[in-house]
Design a protein around this motif. Structure first.
Motif, PDB file in Angstrom:
ATOM      1  N   SER A  48      56.511   1.292 -41.316  1.00  0.00           N
ATOM      2  CA  SER A  48      56.862   2.326 -42.187  1.00  0.00           C
ATOM      3  C   SER A  48      58.669   2.300 -42.272  1.00  0.00           C
ATOM      4  CB  SER A  48      56.188   3.138 -40.829  1.00  0.00           C
ATOM      5  OG  SER A  48      56.755   3.566 -39.353  1.00  0.00           O
ATOM      6  N   VAL A  49      58.945   1.759 -42.199  1.00  0.00           N
ATOM      7  CA  VAL A  49      60.789   2.240 -42.047  1.00  0.00           C
ATOM      8  C   VAL A  49      61.096   2.031 -43.747  1.00  0.00           C
ATOM      9  CG1 VAL A  49      63.371   1.809 -41.896  1.00  0.00           C
ATOM     10  CG2 VAL A  49      61.552   1.823 -39.585  1.00  0.00           C
ATOM     11  N   PRO A  50      61.168   1.487 -43.831  1.00  0.00           N
ATOM     12  CA  PRO A  50      60.895   0.614 -45.730  1.00  0.00           C
ATOM     13  C   PRO A  50      60.653   2.007 -46.623  1.00  0.00           C
ATOM     14  CG  PRO A  50      59.957  -1.625 -44.838  1.00  0.00           C
ATOM     15  CD  PRO A  50      60.343  -0.037 -43.899  1.00  0.00           C
ATOM     16  N   LEU A  51      58.828   2.042 -46.032  1.00  0.00           N
ATOM     17  CA  LEU A  51      58.478   3.693 -46.811  1.00  0.00           C
ATOM     18  C   LEU A  51      59.017   4.896 -46.512  1.00  0.00           C
ATOM     19  CD1 LEU A  51      55.747   4.549 -48.980  1.00  0.00           C
ATOM     20  CD2 LEU A  51      54.663   4.921 -46.620  1.00  0.00           C
ATOM     21  N   ALA A  52      59.795   5.139 -45.286  1.00  0.00           N
ATOM     22  CA  ALA A  52      60.403   6.346 -45.420  1.00  0.00           C
ATOM     23  C   ALA A  52      61.748   6.273 -45.746  1.00  0.00           C
ATOM     24  CB  ALA A  52      60.661   6.270 -43.872  1.00  0.00           C
ATOM     25  N   GLU A  53      62.751   5.597 -45.727  1.00  0.00           N
ATOM     26  CA  GLU A  53      63.619   5.375 -46.638  1.00  0.00           C
ATOM     27  C   GLU A  53      63.738   5.342 -48.457  1.00  0.00           C
ATOM     28  OE1 GLU A  53      65.275   1.284 -46.229  1.00  0.00           O
ATOM     29  OE2 GLU A  53      66.036   2.586 -44.369  1.00  0.00           O
ATOM     30  N   LYS A  54      62.057   5.457 -48.693  1.00  0.00           N
ATOM     31  CA  LYS A  54      61.612   5.167 -50.240  1.00  0.00           C
ATOM     32  C   LYS A  54      61.353   6.772 -50.705  1.00  0.00           C
ATOM     33  CE  LYS A  54      58.443   3.416 -53.395  1.00  0.00           C
ATOM     34  NZ  LYS A  54      57.140   2.811 -53.454  1.00  0.00           N
ATOM     35  N   ASN A  55      60.666   7.047 -49.767  1.00  0.00           N
ATOM     36  CA  ASN A  55      60.644   8.638 -49.726  1.00  0.00           C
ATOM     37  C   ASN A  55      61.698   9.720 -48.999  1.00  0.00           C
ATOM     38  OD1 ASN A  55      58.062   7.299 -50.948  1.00  0.00           O
ATOM     39  ND2 ASN A  55      57.277   7.726 -49.223  1.00  0.00           N
ATOM     40  N   ASN A  56      63.310   9.017 -49.397  1.00  0.00           N
ATOM     41  CA  ASN A  56      64.239   9.782 -48.451  1.00  0.00           C
ATOM     42  C   ASN A  56      63.888  10.339 -47.855  1.00  0.00           C
ATOM     43  OD1 ASN A  56      65.708   9.246 -51.334  1.00  0.00           O
ATOM     44  ND2 ASN A  56      64.689  10.392 -52.098  1.00  0.00           N
ATOM     45  N   LEU A  57      63.007  10.028 -46.369  1.00  0.00           N
ATOM     46  CA  LEU A  57      62.500  11.061 -45.085  1.00  0.00           C
ATOM     47  C   LEU A  57      63.198  10.138 -44.448  1.00  0.00           C
ATOM     48  CD1 LEU A  57      58.804  10.989 -45.814  1.00  0.00           C
ATOM     49  CD2 LEU A  57      60.330  12.882 -46.215  1.00  0.00           C
ATOM     50  N   PRO A  58      63.647  10.647 -42.528  1.00  0.00           N
ATOM     51  CA  PRO A  58      63.877  10.202 -41.716  1.00  0.00           C
ATOM     52  C   PRO A  58      63.618   8.731 -41.250  1.00  0.00           C
ATOM     53  CG  PRO A  58      63.566  12.817 -41.346  1.00  0.00           C
ATOM     54  CD  PRO A  58      63.023  12.073 -42.649  1.00  0.00           C
ATOM     55  N   ARG A  59      64.157   8.086 -40.563  1.00  0.00           N
ATOM     56  CA  ARG A  59      63.980   6.868 -40.591  1.00  0.00           C
ATOM     57  C   ARG A  59      62.158   6.298 -40.188  1.00  0.00           C
ATOM     58  NH1 ARG A  59      66.665   2.325 -41.688  1.00  0.00           N
ATOM     59  NH2 ARG A  59      66.131   0.834 -39.492  1.00  0.00           N
ATOM     60  N   PHE A  60      62.213   7.081 -38.913  1.00  0.00           N
ATOM     61  CA  PHE A  60      61.005   7.226 -37.823  1.00  0.00           C
ATOM     62  C   PHE A  60      60.202   8.047 -38.912  1.00  0.00           C
ATOM     63  CE2 PHE A  60      63.963   4.641 -35.432  1.00  0.00           C
ATOM     64  CZ  PHE A  60      63.626   3.600 -35.724  1.00  0.00           C
ATOM     65  N   HIS A 271      51.820  -0.597 -43.594  1.00  0.00           N
ATOM     66  CA  HIS A 271      51.638   0.053 -42.604  1.00  0.00           C
ATOM     67  C   HIS A 271      50.851   0.578 -42.466  1.00  0.00           C
ATOM     68  CE1 HIS A 271      52.292   2.785 -46.238  1.00  0.00           C
ATOM     69  NE2 HIS A 271      52.034   3.872 -45.025  1.00  0.00           N
ATOM     70  N   THR A 272      49.801   0.087 -43.377  1.00  0.00           N
ATOM     71  CA  THR A 272      48.555   0.654 -43.442  1.00  0.00           C
ATOM     72  C   THR A 272      47.847  -0.329 -43.531  1.00  0.00           C
ATOM     73  OG1 THR A 272      48.363   0.801 -45.220  1.00  0.00           O
ATOM     74  CG2 THR A 272      48.345   2.566 -44.298  1.00  0.00           C
ATOM     75  N   ASP A 273      46.999  -1.089 -44.558  1.00  0.00           N
ATOM     76  CA  ASP A 273      46.191  -2.143 -44.753  1.00  0.00           C
ATOM     77  C   ASP A 273      46.487  -3.562 -44.351  1.00  0.00           C
ATOM     78  OD1 ASP A 273      44.771   0.442 -45.216  1.00  0.00           O
ATOM     79  OD2 ASP A 273      44.782  -0.973 -47.928  1.00  0.00           O
ATOM     80  N   PHE A 274      47.657  -4.131 -44.240  1.00  0.00           N
ATOM     81  CA  PHE A 274      48.321  -4.679 -44.060  1.00  0.00           C
ATOM     82  C   PHE A 274      49.096  -5.224 -43.039  1.00  0.00           C
ATOM     83  CE2 PHE A 274      47.082  -5.342 -48.584  1.00  0.00           C
ATOM     84  CZ  PHE A 274      46.124  -6.277 -48.662  1.00  0.00           C
ATOM     85  N   ILE A 275      49.607  -4.157 -41.944  1.00  0.00           N
ATOM     86  CA  ILE A 275      50.409  -4.272 -40.801  1.00  0.00           C
ATOM     87  C   ILE A 275      49.942  -5.706 -39.568  1.00  0.00           C
ATOM     88  CG2 ILE A 275      48.565  -3.397 -38.666  1.00  0.00           C
ATOM     89  CD1 ILE A 275      50.839  -0.930 -38.079  1.00  0.00           C
ATOM     90  N   ILE A 276      48.829  -5.862 -40.002  1.00  0.00           N
ATOM     91  CA  ILE A 276      48.371  -7.701 -39.454  1.00  0.00           C
ATOM     92  C   ILE A 276      49.190  -8.866 -39.938  1.00  0.00           C
ATOM     93  CG2 ILE A 276      46.857  -8.519 -40.758  1.00  0.00           C
ATOM     94  CD1 ILE A 276      46.590  -8.474 -36.733  1.00  0.00           C
ATOM     95  N   ALA A 277      50.182  -8.303 -40.717  1.00  0.00           N
ATOM     96  CA  ALA A 277      50.436  -9.260 -42.032  1.00  0.00           C
ATOM     97  C   ALA A 277      52.472  -9.600 -41.055  1.00  0.00           C
ATOM     98  CB  ALA A 277      50.936  -8.978 -43.398  1.00  0.00           C
ATOM     99  N   VAL A 278      52.495  -7.610 -40.609  1.00  0.00           N
ATOM    100  CA  VAL A 278      53.708  -7.275 -40.233  1.00  0.00           C
ATOM    101  C   VAL A 278      53.696  -8.078 -39.337  1.00  0.00           C
ATOM    102  CG1 VAL A 278      55.424  -5.610 -39.732  1.00  0.00           C
ATOM    103  CG2 VAL A 278      53.838  -5.713 -41.649  1.00  0.00           C
ATOM    104  N   ALA A 279      52.377  -7.934 -37.796  1.00  0.00           N
ATOM    105  CA  ALA A 279      52.814  -8.270 -36.761  1.00  0.00           C
ATOM    106  C   ALA A 279      53.176  -9.588 -37.129  1.00  0.00           C
ATOM    107  CB  ALA A 279      51.572  -7.902 -36.634  1.00  0.00           C
ATOM    108  N   ALA A 280      52.397 -10.641 -38.140  1.00  0.00           N
ATOM    109  CA  ALA A 280      51.839 -11.948 -37.735  1.00  0.00           C
ATOM    110  C   ALA A 280      53.403 -12.445 -38.105  1.00  0.00           C
ATOM    111  CB  ALA A 280      50.886 -12.396 -38.773  1.00  0.00           C
ATOM    112  N   GLU A 281      53.886 -11.919 -38.563  1.00  0.00           N
ATOM    113  CA  GLU A 281      55.565 -12.491 -39.542  1.00  0.00           C
ATOM    114  C   GLU A 281      56.370 -12.248 -37.849  1.00  0.00           C
ATOM    115  OE1 GLU A 281      58.557 -12.347 -43.193  1.00  0.00           O
ATOM    116  OE2 GLU A 281      58.047 -10.151 -42.150  1.00  0.00           O
ATOM    117  N   GLU A 282      57.082 -10.882 -37.704  1.00  0.00           N
ATOM    118  CA  GLU A 282      57.832 -10.415 -36.662  1.00  0.00           C
ATOM    119  C   GLU A 282      57.531 -11.090 -35.047  1.00  0.00           C
ATOM    120  OE1 GLU A 282      59.560  -7.017 -36.737  1.00  0.00           O
ATOM    121  OE2 GLU A 282      59.380  -6.470 -39.012  1.00  0.00           O
TER     122      GLU A 282
END
Length: 387
Positions: A48-60, A271-282
């Motif tokens: 979710s960090v990239p989305l927060a930075e894109k929307n100018n919100l706190p990282r977490f 952070h939503t529909d494809f969060i399993i891809a983040v899990a698999a990559e990291e």
């Protein structure tokens, strides 16, 4: 720990509610749910960090919101798990009625958030996806009708449940939300089968569903585009499926390392529909396998406990809830590895989303309530009394 290994103790009359609840609860399933939520927060720290930075919100920012939503969902789950099957039926019917009215209102006051499907009600400070809350209520009301229809002089419960299923599937398909429509139809088929219905009727319903799919393919550009993309031998390099499959391949067995993944910067729905891809990559295949095992444990343990359940409503509704929960997880992961067309469906308790995690809490609370040990709840006890 003894009760978790050897099973729950019988219910004692006059016990306070909390000791009785804890003694009769499926603690392994509860532990697995907590594990899924913890994994979701862990993955959210990265996804979710990239989305927060894109929307100018706190990282977490989104992780903190997910923690709040998750706390609400878990508290809701625990409260509902203390209820009796009769109370579950009542709140299920009420929840279905409210969610159904919200779905009817979507064409007028709903929004699509630029995703091509009107599935959300925006309240300004928060948005709701009524179809998420509809599913547990749908299972409860259909199980109620089916169980009532098995009684002597009961209503035509199977027919009534079929009519409800058709209406709900059509409404979801018109949004369009073919993923949720398929899940609703699947849960109804499972409950209908568990109730002892003829297989020929199930085959006919599946045939009608296939015909409906052909109509949707010819009449919906949104649906046809997703099917064509899935059947194509080549993957468009600009699609989320392309980035997700590449990320899963890059992760291999142990992953590229915590925080070292790149797919979260490319996927809008990482952070939503494809969060399993983040899990698999990291975290690699190890993390994916752990997630699969947690879902499988919840479903299998629930089904094993329901096999011994005498109450028809509890058995039918519990089976529908357990199978819908497991199949939703399978659909989400199947889309990420391109085994299924894109559906736009979250991974329960892991993906970000208030509607998803709270609705999952409601569904699992109902399931935990229906799988609790109750007096005279097993066929074996009936057989012993008949000797």
């Amino acid at each position: 720990m003894t009760e978790m290994v050897f099973g729950t103790a019988p219910v004692r009359a006059g016990d306070p509610i909390f000791p009785r609840w804890w003694r009769t609860l499926d603690k392994w399933s509860l532990t697995c749910v907590l594990g899924l939520f913890a994994i979701g927060l862990l993955l959210g720290l990265a996804a979710s960090v990239p989305l927060a930075e894109k929307n100018n919100l706190p990282r977490f920012y989104y992780v903190q919101r997910q923690a709040v939503f998750g706390a609400m969902g878990l508290v809701t789950m625990l409260v509902i798990s203390m209820m009796s099957p009769r109370q579950i039926r009542r709140i299920g019917v009420l929840g279905f009625a409210v969610s159904f009215l919200m779905i009817l209102a979507l064409p007028v006051i709903g929004t699509d958030f630029g995703k091509g499907a009107t599935r959300w009600l925006s309240l300004g400070f928060v948005s709701l996806q009524p179809s998420e809350f509809l599913k547990p209520g749908f299972v409860a009301i259909c199980a109620w009708f089916i169980a009532a229809g098995q009684q002597v002089g009961g209503p035509p419960g199977r027919m009534l449940s079929f009519v409800i299923a058709v209406v709900v599937v059509v409404l979801l398909a018109l949004q369009p939300d073919f993923g949720q429509a398929s899940l609703v139809l699947f849960s109804w088929l499972v409950m209908y089968f568990v109730a002892g219905s003829p297989v020929t009727i199930l085959v006919v319903v599946l045939g009608l569903a296939g015909a409906g799919g052909l109509v949707a393919y010819n009449g919906s550009e949104h649906f046809a585009r997703r099917i064509d993309s899935f059947l194509s031998s080549e993957i468009d390099a600009n699609t989320q499926i392309y980035f997700a499959t590449n990320a899963i391949q890059e992760g291999r067995f142990f992953g590229v390392g915590v925080g070292e993944g790149s797919v979260k910067w490319s996927l809008p729905d990482a952070h939503t529909d494809f969060i399993i891809a983040v899990a698999a990559e990291e975290y690699g295949f190890v993390m994916v396998l752990a997630i699969i095992c947690l879902y499988a444990a919840i479903v299998l343990r629930s089904l094993l406990r329901l096999v011994r359940e005498r109450d028809a409503f509890a058995r039918i509704a519990g089976t529908g809830l357990a199978c819908a929960f497991g199949v939703q997880a399978l659909i989400n992961m199947g889309v990420a590895v391109r085994l299924l067309p894109a559906k736009g469906m979250t991974l329960p308790f892991v993906s970000y989303g208030g509607s998803s995690v709270i609705a999952s809490g409601i569904a699992l609370g109902m399931l935990l309530a229906l799988t609790r040990t109750r007096p005279q709840g097993e066929f074996a006890e009936i057989l012993r009394r008949g000797r």
